[in-house]
Design a protein around this motif. Sequence first.
Motif, PDB file in Angstrom:
ATOM      1  N   VAL A   6     -32.524  29.340 -38.391  1.00  0.00           N
ATOM      2  CA  VAL A   6     -33.010  28.030 -38.842  1.00  0.00           C
ATOM      3  C   VAL A   6     -34.377  28.177 -39.490  1.00  0.00           C
ATOM      4  N   ASP A   7     -34.692  27.216 -40.347  1.00  0.00           N
ATOM      5  CA  ASP A   7     -36.000  27.159 -40.990  1.00  0.00           C
ATOM      6  C   ASP A   7     -36.998  26.367 -40.156  1.00  0.00           C
ATOM      7  N   THR A   8     -36.512  25.552 -39.226  1.00  0.00           N
ATOM      8  CA  THR A   8     -37.386  24.739 -38.388  1.00  0.00           C
ATOM      9  C   THR A   8     -38.257  25.645 -37.526  1.00  0.00           C
ATOM     10  N   GLU A  89     -38.109  16.190 -43.524  1.00  0.00           N
ATOM     11  CA  GLU A  89     -38.092  17.138 -42.411  1.00  0.00           C
ATOM     12  C   GLU A  89     -39.139  16.830 -41.342  1.00  0.00           C
ATOM     13  N   LYS A  92     -38.014  13.929 -39.301  1.00  0.00           N
ATOM     14  CA  LYS A  92     -36.852  14.318 -38.489  1.00  0.00           C
ATOM     15  C   LYS A  92     -37.326  15.118 -37.276  1.00  0.00           C
ATOM     16  N   GLU A  93     -38.254  16.029 -37.492  1.00  0.00           N
ATOM     17  CA  GLU A  93     -38.784  16.826 -36.385  1.00  0.00           C
ATOM     18  C   GLU A  93     -39.501  15.947 -35.365  1.00  0.00           C
ATOM     19  N   ASN A 114     -28.276  21.521 -35.840  1.00  0.00           N
ATOM     20  CA  ASN A 114     -29.225  20.521 -35.333  1.00  0.00           C
ATOM     21  C   ASN A 114     -29.549  20.723 -33.852  1.00  0.00           C
ATOM     22  N   THR A 116     -30.154  23.729 -32.545  1.00  0.00           N
ATOM     23  CA  THR A 116     -31.256  24.688 -32.599  1.00  0.00           C
ATOM     24  C   THR A 116     -32.527  24.021 -33.109  1.00  0.00           C
ATOM     25  N   GLU A 117     -32.398  23.121 -34.080  1.00  0.00           N
ATOM     26  CA  GLU A 117     -33.568  22.390 -34.580  1.00  0.00           C
ATOM     27  C   GLU A 117     -34.193  21.552 -33.465  1.00  0.00           C
ATOM     28  N   ALA A 120     -36.025  23.728 -31.006  1.00  0.00           N
ATOM     29  CA  ALA A 120     -37.324  24.153 -31.537  1.00  0.00           C
ATOM     30  C   ALA A 120     -38.411  23.110 -31.270  1.00  0.00           C
ATOM     31  N   ALA A 179     -34.975  29.058 -29.404  1.00  0.00           N
ATOM     32  CA  ALA A 179     -35.169  28.686 -30.804  1.00  0.00           C
ATOM     33  C   ALA A 179     -36.052  29.704 -31.524  1.00  0.00           C
ATOM     34  N   GLN A 183     -34.973  32.344 -35.444  1.00  0.00           N
ATOM     35  CA  GLN A 183     -35.667  32.242 -36.727  1.00  0.00           C
ATOM     36  C   GLN A 183     -35.124  33.289 -37.673  1.00  0.00           C
TER      37      GLN A 183
END
Length: 186
Positions: A6-8, A89, A92-93, A114, A116-117, A120, A179, A183
């Motif tokens: 994930v990018d988060t 983003e 959302k976070e 989502n 995993t997001e 995080a 999480a 990455q």
Amino acid sequence: VIPYGVDTVPLAALEPKPLDHPLRLVVVSRLAPNKRIDHAIRVVKALGDCHVEAKLRIVGTGESEPQLRQLVKQLNLDGAVSFAGLLPEAQKETELRQAHFLVHTSLREGWGLNVTEANAMGTPGVVYPVPGLVDSTLAGETGLVVGEESPQAIAAALQEALTAPEQYEACRINAWKRAWSLQWDK
């Protein structure tokens, strides 16, 4: 199953999040029939029927939105369920960070990105026992995997979680730590 990166970026440190009332739930999804967002709405109704106050925030848009809004009205959940639409983003976070649990009731997922997001952001998932979600959520370790695909099963798992705040905190920490391992650079 290959774990999905994930990018988060996980929070640098977890902030306190006591498991208190109202129980804050979030869904982050495309609003489509296969995502079964109606089940997440029915979780709020089932919790209310058991005298557990819960708030559900639905992040996303899609073809099922009119029917979902109608269901909220039909179940008299206007004060408990809100629709955020599409969010940048960072917002959302914030939604994920503020929730106690991400609710995921999809028919199936490739991974459950989502989850995993949410992890995080220090938020465990409560998910159906379907392909992908049983991979992105480690039952009892990083979140809750219910035994059957029903809103009642999720409501029961959440009620049980409310009685074990120390176990909830352990799930939060484990989810957040996992999480970090998901990455892209790992």
